[in-house]
Write a protein that holds these residues in place. Structure first.
Motif, PDB file in Angstrom:
ATOM      1  N   LEU A   1     -35.016  23.539  28.873  1.00 23.91           N
ATOM      2  CA  LEU A   1     -33.829  24.391  28.690  1.00 23.91           C
ATOM      3  C   LEU A   1     -32.616  23.805  29.397  1.00 23.91           C
ATOM      4  O   LEU A   1     -32.763  23.074  30.397  1.00 23.91           O
ATOM      5  CB  LEU A   1     -34.099  25.784  29.272  1.00 23.91           C
ATOM      6  CG  LEU A   1     -35.336  26.518  28.742  1.00 23.91           C
ATOM      7  CD1 LEU A   1     -35.465  27.871  29.421  1.00 23.91           C
ATOM      8  CD2 LEU A   1     -35.268  26.682  27.229  1.00 23.91           C
ATOM      9  N   LEU A   2     -31.440  24.131  28.902  1.00 22.52           N
ATOM     10  CA  LEU A   2     -30.212  23.823  29.640  1.00 22.52           C
ATOM     11  C   LEU A   2     -30.255  24.585  30.954  1.00 22.52           C
ATOM     12  O   LEU A   2     -30.814  25.682  31.016  1.00 22.52           O
ATOM     13  CB  LEU A   2     -28.989  24.280  28.838  1.00 22.52           C
ATOM     14  CG  LEU A   2     -28.683  23.511  27.557  1.00 22.52           C
ATOM     15  CD1 LEU A   2     -27.528  24.186  26.816  1.00 22.52           C
ATOM     16  CD2 LEU A   2     -28.333  22.063  27.863  1.00 22.52           C
ATOM     17  N   ASN A   3     -29.654  24.011  31.993  1.00 20.49           N
ATOM     18  CA  ASN A   3     -29.610  24.774  33.232  1.00 20.49           C
ATOM     19  C   ASN A   3     -28.236  25.400  33.462  1.00 20.49           C
ATOM     20  O   ASN A   3     -27.917  25.834  34.557  1.00 20.49           O
ATOM     21  CB  ASN A   3     -30.069  23.923  34.433  1.00 20.49           C
ATOM     22  CG  ASN A   3     -29.356  22.606  34.487  1.00 20.49           C
ATOM     23  OD1 ASN A   3     -28.174  22.548  34.182  1.00 20.49           O
ATOM     24  ND2 ASN A   3     -30.056  21.548  34.850  1.00 20.49           N
ATOM     25  N   VAL A   4     -27.431  25.414  32.414  1.00 20.75           N
ATOM     26  CA  VAL A   4     -26.132  26.099  32.428  1.00 20.75           C
ATOM     27  C   VAL A   4     -26.160  27.067  31.235  1.00 20.75           C
ATOM     28  O   VAL A   4     -26.633  26.686  30.158  1.00 20.75           O
ATOM     29  CB  VAL A   4     -24.989  25.062  32.253  1.00 20.75           C
ATOM     30  CG1 VAL A   4     -23.637  25.751  32.176  1.00 20.75           C
ATOM     31  CG2 VAL A   4     -25.008  24.015  33.376  1.00 20.75           C
ATOM     32  N   PRO A   5     -25.680  28.316  31.409  1.00 24.36           N
ATOM     33  CA  PRO A   5     -25.715  29.249  30.273  1.00 24.36           C
ATOM     34  C   PRO A   5     -24.878  28.730  29.097  1.00 24.36           C
ATOM     35  O   PRO A   5     -23.865  28.052  29.299  1.00 24.36           O
ATOM     36  CB  PRO A   5     -25.115  30.535  30.834  1.00 24.36           C
ATOM     37  CG  PRO A   5     -24.955  30.340  32.286  1.00 24.36           C
ATOM     38  CD  PRO A   5     -25.095  28.897  32.619  1.00 24.36           C
ATOM     39  N   ALA A   6     -25.307  29.088  27.894  1.00 23.23           N
ATOM     40  CA  ALA A   6     -24.671  28.566  26.673  1.00 23.23           C
ATOM     41  C   ALA A   6     -23.156  28.803  26.665  1.00 23.23           C
ATOM     42  O   ALA A   6     -22.397  27.954  26.198  1.00 23.23           O
ATOM     43  CB  ALA A   6     -25.317  29.216  25.456  1.00 23.23           C
TER      44      ALA A   6
ATOM     45  N   THR B   1     -25.099  34.176  27.817  1.00 26.71           N
ATOM     46  CA  THR B   1     -25.773  34.126  29.118  1.00 26.71           C
ATOM     47  C   THR B   1     -27.137  33.425  29.036  1.00 26.71           C
ATOM     48  O   THR B   1     -27.829  33.288  30.036  1.00 26.71           O
ATOM     49  CB  THR B   1     -26.017  35.547  29.661  1.00 26.71           C
ATOM     50  OG1 THR B   1     -26.901  36.228  28.746  1.00 26.71           O
ATOM     51  CG2 THR B   1     -24.726  36.327  29.807  1.00 26.71           C
TER      52      THR B   1
ATOM     53  N   PHE C   1     -30.125  30.520  28.428  1.00 29.74           N
ATOM     54  CA  PHE C   1     -30.383  29.107  28.698  1.00 29.74           C
ATOM     55  C   PHE C   1     -31.179  28.579  27.500  1.00 29.74           C
ATOM     56  O   PHE C   1     -32.370  28.816  27.402  1.00 29.74           O
ATOM     57  CB  PHE C   1     -31.160  28.942  30.006  1.00 29.74           C
ATOM     58  CG  PHE C   1     -30.399  29.469  31.187  1.00 29.74           C
ATOM     59  CD1 PHE C   1     -29.513  28.656  31.869  1.00 29.74           C
ATOM     60  CD2 PHE C   1     -30.535  30.796  31.612  1.00 29.74           C
ATOM     61  CE1 PHE C   1     -28.776  29.135  32.940  1.00 29.74           C
ATOM     62  CE2 PHE C   1     -29.806  31.283  32.678  1.00 29.74           C
ATOM     63  CZ  PHE C   1     -28.929  30.447  33.341  1.00 29.74           C
TER      64      PHE C   1
ATOM     65  N   ARG D   1     -32.400  22.295  25.308  1.00 29.04           N
ATOM     66  CA  ARG D   1     -31.411  21.227  25.483  1.00 29.04           C
ATOM     67  C   ARG D   1     -31.158  20.441  24.197  1.00 29.04           C
ATOM     68  O   ARG D   1     -30.080  19.923  23.989  1.00 29.04           O
ATOM     69  CB  ARG D   1     -31.878  20.262  26.589  1.00 29.04           C
ATOM     70  CG  ARG D   1     -31.911  20.875  27.974  1.00 29.04           C
ATOM     71  CD  ARG D   1     -31.627  19.832  29.036  1.00 29.04           C
ATOM     72  NE  ARG D   1     -32.648  18.819  29.136  1.00 29.04           N
ATOM     73  CZ  ARG D   1     -33.700  18.874  29.951  1.00 29.04           C
ATOM     74  NH1 ARG D   1     -33.860  19.915  30.741  1.00 29.04           N
ATOM     75  NH2 ARG D   1     -34.565  17.889  29.998  1.00 29.04           N
TER      76      ARG D   1
ATOM     77  N   TYR E   1     -28.104  20.927  22.200  1.00 35.48           N
ATOM     78  CA  TYR E   1     -26.822  20.425  22.677  1.00 35.48           C
ATOM     79  C   TYR E   1     -26.474  19.076  22.034  1.00 35.48           C
ATOM     80  O   TYR E   1     -25.313  18.834  21.681  1.00 35.48           O
ATOM     81  CB  TYR E   1     -26.829  20.315  24.212  1.00 35.48           C
ATOM     82  CG  TYR E   1     -25.416  20.293  24.731  1.00 35.48           C
ATOM     83  CD1 TYR E   1     -24.636  21.450  24.694  1.00 35.48           C
ATOM     84  CD2 TYR E   1     -24.837  19.118  25.184  1.00 35.48           C
ATOM     85  CE1 TYR E   1     -23.308  21.426  25.103  1.00 35.48           C
ATOM     86  CE2 TYR E   1     -23.514  19.098  25.596  1.00 35.48           C
ATOM     87  CZ  TYR E   1     -22.758  20.253  25.564  1.00 35.48           C
ATOM     88  OH  TYR E   1     -21.435  20.239  25.951  1.00 35.48           O
TER      89      TYR E   1
ATOM     90  N   HIS F   1     -31.434  30.951  38.784  1.00 42.01           N
ATOM     91  CA  HIS F   1     -30.183  31.651  38.509  1.00 42.01           C
ATOM     92  C   HIS F   1     -30.443  33.155  38.664  1.00 42.01           C
ATOM     93  O   HIS F   1     -31.597  33.597  38.582  1.00 42.01           O
ATOM     94  CB  HIS F   1     -29.737  31.402  37.073  1.00 42.01           C
ATOM     95  CG  HIS F   1     -29.143  30.041  36.857  1.00 42.01           C
ATOM     96  ND1 HIS F   1     -27.907  29.689  37.322  1.00 42.01           N
ATOM     97  CD2 HIS F   1     -29.623  28.941  36.215  1.00 42.01           C
ATOM     98  CE1 HIS F   1     -27.640  28.449  36.980  1.00 42.01           C
ATOM     99  NE2 HIS F   1     -28.672  27.959  36.308  1.00 42.01           N
TER     100      HIS F   1
ATOM    101  N   ALA G   1     -33.433  28.197  35.131  1.00 39.75           N
ATOM    102  CA  ALA G   1     -33.543  29.508  34.487  1.00 39.75           C
ATOM    103  C   ALA G   1     -34.605  30.330  35.222  1.00 39.75           C
ATOM    104  O   ALA G   1     -35.628  29.789  35.672  1.00 39.75           O
ATOM    105  CB  ALA G   1     -33.912  29.316  33.019  1.00 39.75           C
TER     106      ALA G   1
END
Ligand SMILES: Cc1cc2nc3c(=O)[nH]c(=O)nc-3n(C[C@H](O)[C@H](O)[C@H](O)COP(=O)(O)OP(=O)(O)OC[C@H]3O[C@@H](n4cnc5c(N)ncnc54)[C@H](O)[C@@H]3O)c2cc1C
Length: 459
Positions: free
Chosen positions: A61-66, A99, A101, A104, A107, A238, A319
């Motif tokens: 997963l991304l570690n920054v919210p979408a 909000t 995650f 990846r 992206y 988070h 996440a």
């Protein structure tokens, strides 16, 4: 190998087609007012994957919210718009999706789609070559790039976006281990291929360790997982909750010790109001570079020596769902965290035997099926496993950045050479700027750098 010259200079050559290179290309294509030749050189196609977004696995997963992953400073919700347009999450509304995650791999797909749109609308021509650049030198036309295939080309301006380099496994004997017993955490397929009942050791306890553990679980792994690291600090989750509202500006005038104390106090005050400490950290997120640049050189050194591990776990969070998985494994006594400095890694019969020394210099020994290197990003310029960077440092076109990390660059992104002279026609992006900026790895910083570089490259 004979050298073949590729005819004609290109106007802009972008070295590296990861997120930073692609965002720079989009910026150049969008802003071009006349026909230009823009070239991306990237050995590992398709574009926009780099290390982070090369994974095809949904558990990464991304570690920054979408909602914060947009590729453009004037459109920070652009990734969110894309997700809604392509309807990957039908039925989930904008506010919730912002909000989340998300995986990846989405992206990379997003960046490629935006690049395609920029190509279609641009007066400039984009060329993509599946090539690695081996050297970059000054030349009458601007710069000469030699590729590993032996071809050579010239470019008037260059963006250096060669990205992240993996730290080698820091152990005597590691180089002699059979390939299937020494796995790089960023080789996502190899991690998935670890036999289900094998005991493994993961060296490093940061985000790449978390990625590795979720991959093993997704592949049905049932063996024991040992995590070995010098500080044994695992990434923190988070959290949701009200935003912290203290004024972070006074931190900039403080020294390191005062800042640490002030942040602890802000976290304690926030806790009284049921505001999670994570949101205290979020408040200083936009000041990341200013916080680094206003530290004295001695305090920067102290930070790197004593504070960085604590910074990493508080700043680079995961996440909550991933954090919960790690905790559950620990409770089940399947995930064991060991504190120690890795010394040796040798094949011993059917096992890999790792030896480490703990804080009291007592030995720790682990006998496992294989070792996974999750030690993360190499920051020291001279140790980066990238022939181009070694050549740049050797030729004097670049010099190591402050504290020997990354390469030196000016505030406007220009590469600084060994004589301290800024070269505005070579723009540096991403992790190579870490010594100057500290916060220079994640999309919120890369999008700003790419926009700035596009202006400089066209200027
Ligand atoms: C596992 C992981 C997860 C991450 N997750 C997130 C996240 O969720 N959110 C976030 O904001 N950030 C995340 N990051 C940070 C991440 O580094 C950036 O978001 C971004 O991917 C960096 O892009 P980059 O283009 O600078 O570097 P990279 O992604 O490393 O790309 C550099 C590219 O340059 C190419 N290259 C290197 N040398 C040469 C050469 N000599 N010639 C030609 N090409 C070359 C490489 O092949 C590579 O494709 C993560 C990082 C990692 C490692």
């Amino acid at each position: 190998m004979s050298v073949v010259d590729i005819p004609g200079p290109c106007d802009v050559a972008i070295i590296g087609g990861g997120a930073a290179g692609v965002l720079t290309a989009i910026g150049v294509l969008r802003a071009a007012q006349q026909p230009l030749r823009v070239l991306i050189l990237e050995p590992s196609l398709p574009l926009a994957r780099g290390v982070a977004y090369a994974t095809t696995y949904p558990e990464h997963l991304l570690n920054v919210p979408a909602g914060k992953m947009g590729g453009f400073p004037d459109k920070v919700e652009d990734f969110l718009d894309y997700l809604l347009d392509v309807q990957v999450f039908p039925g989930i509304g904008r506010d919730t999706l912002a909000t989340m995650f998300v995986p990846r791999r989405l992206y990379a797909e997003y960046l490629r789609q935006r690049l395609q749109q920029a190509v279609e609308a641009s007066r400039a021509q984009l060329e993509i070559r599946a090539e690695r650049v081996q050297s970059l030198d000054r030349h009458d036309a601007g710069f000469q790039l030699t590729l590993t295939s032996g071809q050579r080309l010239t470019a008037r301006r260059v963006a250096l976006a060669s990205g992240n380099a993996l730290r080698p496994l820091p152990a005597r004997g590691a180089g002699a281990l059979p390939q299937d017993r020494r796995i790089e955490a960023w080789d996502f397929d190899a991690v998935r291929g670890v036999p289900g009942n094998a005991d493994v050791a993961i060296v490093g306890s940061g985000l790449s360790m978390a990625d590795t553990v979720v991959s093993l679980l997704a592949a049905g792994h049932r063996g024991q997982i040992h995590v070995l690291s010098r500080h044994a600090l695992l990434p923190l989750p988070h959290a949701k909750g009200p935003a912290a509202d203290y004024d972070p500006q006074p931190l900039l005038a403080m020294n390191l010790r005062q800042r640490v104390r002030a942040l602890r106090q802000h976290a304690a005050d926030a806790a009284l109001r049921e505001i999670p400490w994570q949101n205290v950290m979020e408040r200083i997120r936009p000041l990341g570079q200013a916080l680094w640049q206003t530290l004295s050189v001695d305090d920067q050194r102290r930070f790197l020596r004593h504070v960085v591990r604590y910074w990493d776990v508080h700043r680079h969070r995961i996440a909550a769902s991933v954090h919960a998985q790690l905790q559950e494994l620990q409770q089940q006594e399947r995930l064991h965290v060991h504190r120690g400095r890795l010394e040796t890694a040798f094949a011993e019969g059917a096992c890999v035997q790792l030896t480490a020394l703990d804080k009291r210099r007592l030995p720790v020994q682990l006998d496992v099926h294989c070792v996974i290197n999750a030690t993360g990003v190499e920051m020291r310029a001279q140790a980066m496993r990238n022939a181009l960077l070694q050549q740049l440092l050797g030729s004097g076109l670049a010099r190591p950045g402050p504290h020997g990390i990354g390469v030196d660059s000016a505030d406007d992104g220009s590469l600084i050479d060994a004589d301290g002279k800024a070269e505005p026609h070579v723009q540096v992006l991403g992790s190579l700027r870490i010594g100057n900026l500290w916060e220079s790895l994640a999309i919120p910083e890369l999008r700003g750098q790419a926009a700035q570089a596009a202006v400089a490259l066209l200027g």
